[in-house]
Design an enzyme around this catalytic site. Structure first.
Site, PDB file in Angstrom:
ATOM      1  N   THR A 154      85.786  10.112  85.130  1.00 26.89           N
ATOM      2  CA  THR A 154      85.294   9.084  84.573  1.00 26.89           C
ATOM      3  C   THR A 154      84.548   8.096  86.251  1.00 26.89           C
ATOM      4  O   THR A 154      85.028   8.730  87.373  1.00 26.89           O
ATOM      5  CB  THR A 154      85.850   8.186  84.804  1.00 26.89           C
ATOM      6  OG1 THR A 154      87.276   8.882  83.735  1.00 26.89           O
ATOM      7  CG2 THR A 154      86.013   6.880  83.835  1.00 26.89           C
ATOM      8  N   ARG A 182      89.851  11.643  69.878  1.00 29.26           N
ATOM      9  CA  ARG A 182      90.530  11.539  70.770  1.00 29.26           C
ATOM     10  C   ARG A 182      89.816  10.368  71.657  1.00 29.26           C
ATOM     11  O   ARG A 182      88.346   9.980  71.547  1.00 29.26           O
ATOM     12  CB  ARG A 182      90.667  11.989  71.468  1.00 29.26           C
ATOM     13  CG  ARG A 182      91.166  11.958  73.201  1.00 29.26           C
ATOM     14  CD  ARG A 182      91.262  12.390  74.307  1.00 29.26           C
ATOM     15  NE  ARG A 182      91.459  11.912  75.356  1.00 29.26           N
ATOM     16  CZ  ARG A 182      91.255  11.600  76.292  1.00 29.26           C
ATOM     17  NH1 ARG A 182      89.766  11.776  77.133  1.00 29.26           N
ATOM     18  NH2 ARG A 182      92.499  11.076  77.265  1.00 29.26           N
ATOM     19  N   SER A 184      89.793   7.825  74.956  1.00 29.01           N
ATOM     20  CA  SER A 184      90.270   8.000  75.976  1.00 29.01           C
ATOM     21  C   SER A 184      90.171   6.427  76.581  1.00 29.01           C
ATOM     22  O   SER A 184      90.212   5.614  76.085  1.00 29.01           O
ATOM     23  CB  SER A 184      88.765   8.444  76.806  1.00 29.01           C
ATOM     24  OG  SER A 184      87.672   7.162  77.133  1.00 29.01           O
ATOM     25  N   ASP A 185      90.574   6.556  78.258  1.00 26.08           N
ATOM     26  CA  ASP A 185      90.769   4.957  78.256  1.00 26.08           C
ATOM     27  C   ASP A 185      89.699   4.097  78.813  1.00 26.08           C
ATOM     28  O   ASP A 185      89.669   2.501  78.693  1.00 26.08           O
ATOM     29  CB  ASP A 185      92.196   4.385  79.789  1.00 26.08           C
ATOM     30  CG  ASP A 185      91.408   5.421  80.192  1.00 26.08           C
ATOM     31  OD1 ASP A 185      90.624   4.657  81.905  1.00 26.08           O
ATOM     32  OD2 ASP A 185      90.805   6.459  80.425  1.00 26.08           O
ATOM     33  N   GLY A 204      91.598   9.148  85.175  1.00 29.03           N
ATOM     34  CA  GLY A 204      92.689  10.497  85.266  1.00 29.03           C
ATOM     35  C   GLY A 204      92.658  10.212  84.520  1.00 29.03           C
ATOM     36  O   GLY A 204      91.288  10.818  83.412  1.00 29.03           O
ATOM     37  N   GLY A 206      92.636   9.788  80.484  1.00 29.17           N
ATOM     38  CA  GLY A 206      93.410   8.226  79.844  1.00 29.17           C
ATOM     39  C   GLY A 206      94.466   8.617  78.744  1.00 29.17           C
ATOM     40  O   GLY A 206      95.186   6.919  78.998  1.00 29.17           O
TER      41      GLY A 206
END
Length: 280
Positions: A154, A182, A184-185, A204, A206
């Site tokens: 990221t 999906r 992610s964060d 990292g 997520g």
């Protein structure tokens, strides 16, 4: 005025020393360009600019060079947050745009500030963002061979400007080979969060970052009076308890910079106009 950027994780097991050196040079160059931009722009504008430079560099898993999902398609996510207004906007699983962070930034002026999938792409097309394939041959080879090279990638930037205002932007190309859909964060407050006290960008896994609410926890703790270092320590101790994989960069309202990772090695660079700090 200060800023710090990250480019995901460097894994000694699957990347060469040549790539490591290239990332060190790239991060230093981008940090310097972004700092020069910060001289005449707000923190909010600067973090978007810095992340766009990271998205354009094939060394990182964001924008050009993003990972390919299990169905052979690239889907990217990005977010930006203005610590002064506490407004955040983002795109989730957007396809075929060069710089997802600029689409995210454009959305800050809309009532509907976070768009996903086809809706995000339609918005981008209607607002002048041209079709652009972010696939590079390396990613296609990795996909076809079902390898994961640097899949915890990221990119992000945190900045404080001359007026003491904070902002953060984060962008990702996913983890590679994930189930389509999906999330992610990166386009959530767990991975990208800022207010007038602190700004944090994460990288990292997520799912670990979301479960730990990492960025939001750190910012909230600083807001409530904790030092930046103490807020990181407590939050990463909680992450460690579940064996979470994450790294984060931050700046607080006093211009203190901090970074931490749960496993080696998050690649990052910071610059204050005089001094660089670059990952080893």
């Amino acid at each position: 005025m200060k800023l710090i950027i990250h480019g995901g994780f460097f894994s000694e097991s699957d990347q060469s020393n040549e790539v490591k050196t290239a990332k060190q040079e790239s991060l230093k160059n981008i940090a310097q360009k972004a700092f020069e931009y910060l001289q005449n722009h707000s923190a909010f504008d600067t973090v978007a600019y810095a992340v766009s430079l990271l998205e354009d560099d094939e060394l990182y898993n964001a924008g050009t060079g993003s990972q390919i999902q299990s169905d052979g398609i690239i889907r990217m996510s990005a977010a930006i947050m203005n610590g002064d207004t506490q407004k955040m906007s983002g795109v989730i699983n957007i396809q075929n745009v060069k710089n997802p962070v600029f689409v995210a930034k454009d959305l800050i002026n809309e009532d509907d500030k976070v768009l996903g999938g086809n809706g995000a792409k339609i918005y981008a097309s209607e607002n002048g963002f041209e079709d652009f394939s972010t696939e590079i041959p390396q990613r296609r080879t990795e996909y076809e061979e079902k390898l994961k090279n640097g899949g915890k990638g990221t990119v992000g930037c945190v900045a404080i400007d001359k007026d003491g205002k904070l902002a953060v932007a984060t962008s990702t190309g996913g983890k590679g080979f994930e189930i389509p859909g999906r999330i992610s964060d990166s386009a959530t407050v767990a991975g990208n969060y800022a207010n007038s006290f602190c700004a944090v960008s994460c990288t990292g896994v997520g799912e670990d970052i979301v479960s730990n609410a990492t960025a939001a926890k750190i910012v909230t703790r600083v807001t409530d009076g904790m030092s930046l270092e103490s807020a990181f320590t407590k939050t990463f101790d909680e992450l460690k308890a579940v064996d979470g994989f994450a790294g984060a960069i931050a700046i607080d309202k006093d211009g203190n910079l901090y970074h931490q990772d749960s496993y080696p090695t998050m690649v990052f660079a910071s610059f204050d106009g005089e001094n660089f700090e670059i990952f080893k």
